[in-house]
Design a protein around this motif. Structure first.
Motif, PDB file in Angstrom:
ATOM      1  N   PRO A 244       0.800  -1.233   0.000  1.00 25.99           N
ATOM      2  CA  PRO A 244       0.000   0.000   0.000  1.00 25.99           C
ATOM      3  C   PRO A 244       0.829   1.278   0.000  1.00 25.99           C
ATOM      4  O   PRO A 244       0.262   2.375  -0.057  1.00 25.99           O
ATOM      5  CB  PRO A 244      -0.792  -0.125   1.302  1.00 25.99           C
ATOM      6  N   ALA A 286      -2.019  -7.080   8.185  1.00 29.81           N
ATOM      7  CA  ALA A 286      -1.204  -6.253   7.289  1.00 29.81           C
ATOM      8  C   ALA A 286      -0.412  -7.136   6.330  1.00 29.81           C
ATOM      9  O   ALA A 286      -0.241  -8.339   6.549  1.00 29.81           O
ATOM     10  CB  ALA A 286      -0.259  -5.372   8.103  1.00 29.81           C
ATOM     11  N   ALA A 299       0.693  -0.660   8.816  1.00 31.41           N
ATOM     12  CA  ALA A 299       0.949  -0.905   7.396  1.00 31.41           C
ATOM     13  C   ALA A 299       2.460  -1.017   7.235  1.00 31.41           C
ATOM     14  O   ALA A 299       3.219  -0.671   8.153  1.00 31.41           O
ATOM     15  CB  ALA A 299       0.384   0.233   6.551  1.00 31.41           C
TER      16      ALA A 299
END
Length: 406
Positions: A244, A286, A299
């Motif tokens: 991400p 995550a 994250a």
């Protein structure tokens, strides 16, 4: 229309640069040139390919069939070389106040042009009966082109690369130890930060490689002579679909296994079982990168997040009195290379002869992720030279002055 830079994803998840022509098709020779390069990352190849694209587009604008010029051995005229020089000096997107690239960028562009043209020379030369005569003719104008380009290159003084001093290393490890009351970080990330600094000091891996590590990065191998060996697997970031981060980290070179101590392997395992799981279910959901950020919904740790950790260590450590010089990520790499070089050379540059010297060079090249013929390790020898000079002066003192000092 012009040549453009693109990419393709291979079966193993790694990306490969791709150059497309006016019709949107990949020309054979430019792409073959980059397909044969196996020891460099996607980002490095992209930077190199951008120069080749710039060269091909320049030739197209000048109505020059560059491949035919090399194939025939005709080369470039003087005014064409001058036009190429001007083109390579300009930025890809120049602005009114910032038109030109740096001296290092210009040098890299010139080198890439010469490498690409040399590749074309070898390719066309292998198709000829009188190969040697053709090679000699093309090499002559390539030498002229190299001399012309490099004569316009501004030579900068070499950058002296130095790691942290021994007191700095000890102070840093003490400050961020998870049990230290003066540790400036929250309890939930102390073990993570402690492990990051240990990995940087003990392996010298790059930032992109560190942040691309997965939870299964440690592997074991049983050796008959040395017993159980532990390795840290450094791979390309092939999990971009689940990453991400706005700037996904990239390894600069291809995959390799770095030897690590059993203690460091245990610390990594302990961090995964305790420190990472200490963050709760959100951390378990995550992406399976080794290091997570400090958010409540964790994250993968970003490059900016790592730099904030280093900045925090520096500011807190220097709060009472100056302890640390500038803490930058690449200096951990310099520190590891300096210590590794000191151990390999044993303080004597001629110990073991040329064969031993070549052996420790290969070790440095492997640990640094450089090609088998790279001389990059020479940039990390500043402190080793000082150390060797110190030992030499001690011997001089021992031979000449010791009896007068009694």
């Amino acid at each position: 229309m012009a040549y453009v830079l693109d990419s393709v994803v291979l079966e193993n998840g790694e990306r490969q640069v791709l150059i497309n022509d006016d019709a949107g098709l990949p020309p054979l020779l430019p792409n073959l040139y980059f397909a044969q390069i196996h020891n460099q990352s996607y980002n490095t190849k992209t930077r190199r390919a951008s120069t080749v694209v710039k060269l091909l587009n320049w030739a197209q604008d000048q109505k020059i069939d560059l491949l035919d010029r090399v194939k025939s051995g005709e080369g470039l005229e003087d005014f064409e070389q001058q036009a190429l020089l001007i083109k390579m000096r300009y930025r890809a997107t120049p602005t009114k106040d910032d038109l030109y690239v740096s001296a290092d960028m210009f040098r890299d562009r010139c080198r890439e042009i010469l490498k690409f043209l040399s590749f074309l020379m070898r390719t066309f030369g292998n198709q000829r009966r009188e190969r040697d005569k053709y090679i000699m003719r093309v090499q002559a104008w390539l030498y002229d082109l190299r001399d012309f380009l490099m004569s316009n290159h501004v030579r900068m003084p070499p950058y002296r690369r130095e790691g942290f001093s021994h007191p700095e290393r000890l102070a840093m490890l003490e400050l961020i130890h998870p049990l230290n009351e003066k540790n400036p970080f929250q309890q939930r990330v102390r073990e993570r930060n402690w492990l990051i600094i240990n990995i940087l000091f003990q392996t010298g891996i790059r930032v992109g490689e560190l942040l691309s590590l997965r939870c299964n990065a440690v592997v074991k191998e049983l050796d008959i002579q040395f017993g159980m060996l532990h390795f840290l697997v450094v791979n390309q970031n092939v999990y971009l679909d689940e990453d991400p981060r706005s700037r996904p980290p990239e390894a600069k070179t291809t995959s390799r296994k770095l030897p690590i101590s059993e203690k460091l392997a245990e610390r990594i395992d302990q961090y995964i079982r305790n420190g990472r799981r200490f963050r709760g279910r959100a951390a378990q959901r995550a992406a399976a990168f080794l290091f997570l950020n400090s958010d409540k919904s964790p994250a993968p740790l970003s490059i900016g997040g790592l730099y904030k950790i280093l900045s925090r260590i520096e500011s807190v450590g220097n709060a009472a009195k100056p302890v640390f010089s500038k803490i930058q990520a690449h200096r951990f790499r310099y520190s590891m290379m300096e210590e590794l070089l000191r151990v390999l050379k044993g303080g004597e540059s001629d110990k073991g002869g040329k064969e031993a010297e070549e052996n420790w060079k290969q070790v440095l090249r492997y640990m640094g992720g450089w090609s088998p013929t790279s001389n990059q390790h020479e940039l990390y020898t500043a402190k080793q030279i000082i150390f060797s000079a110190h030992l030499a002066l001690l011997k001089v003192h021992e031979h000449l002055m010791v009896k007068y000092d009694k």
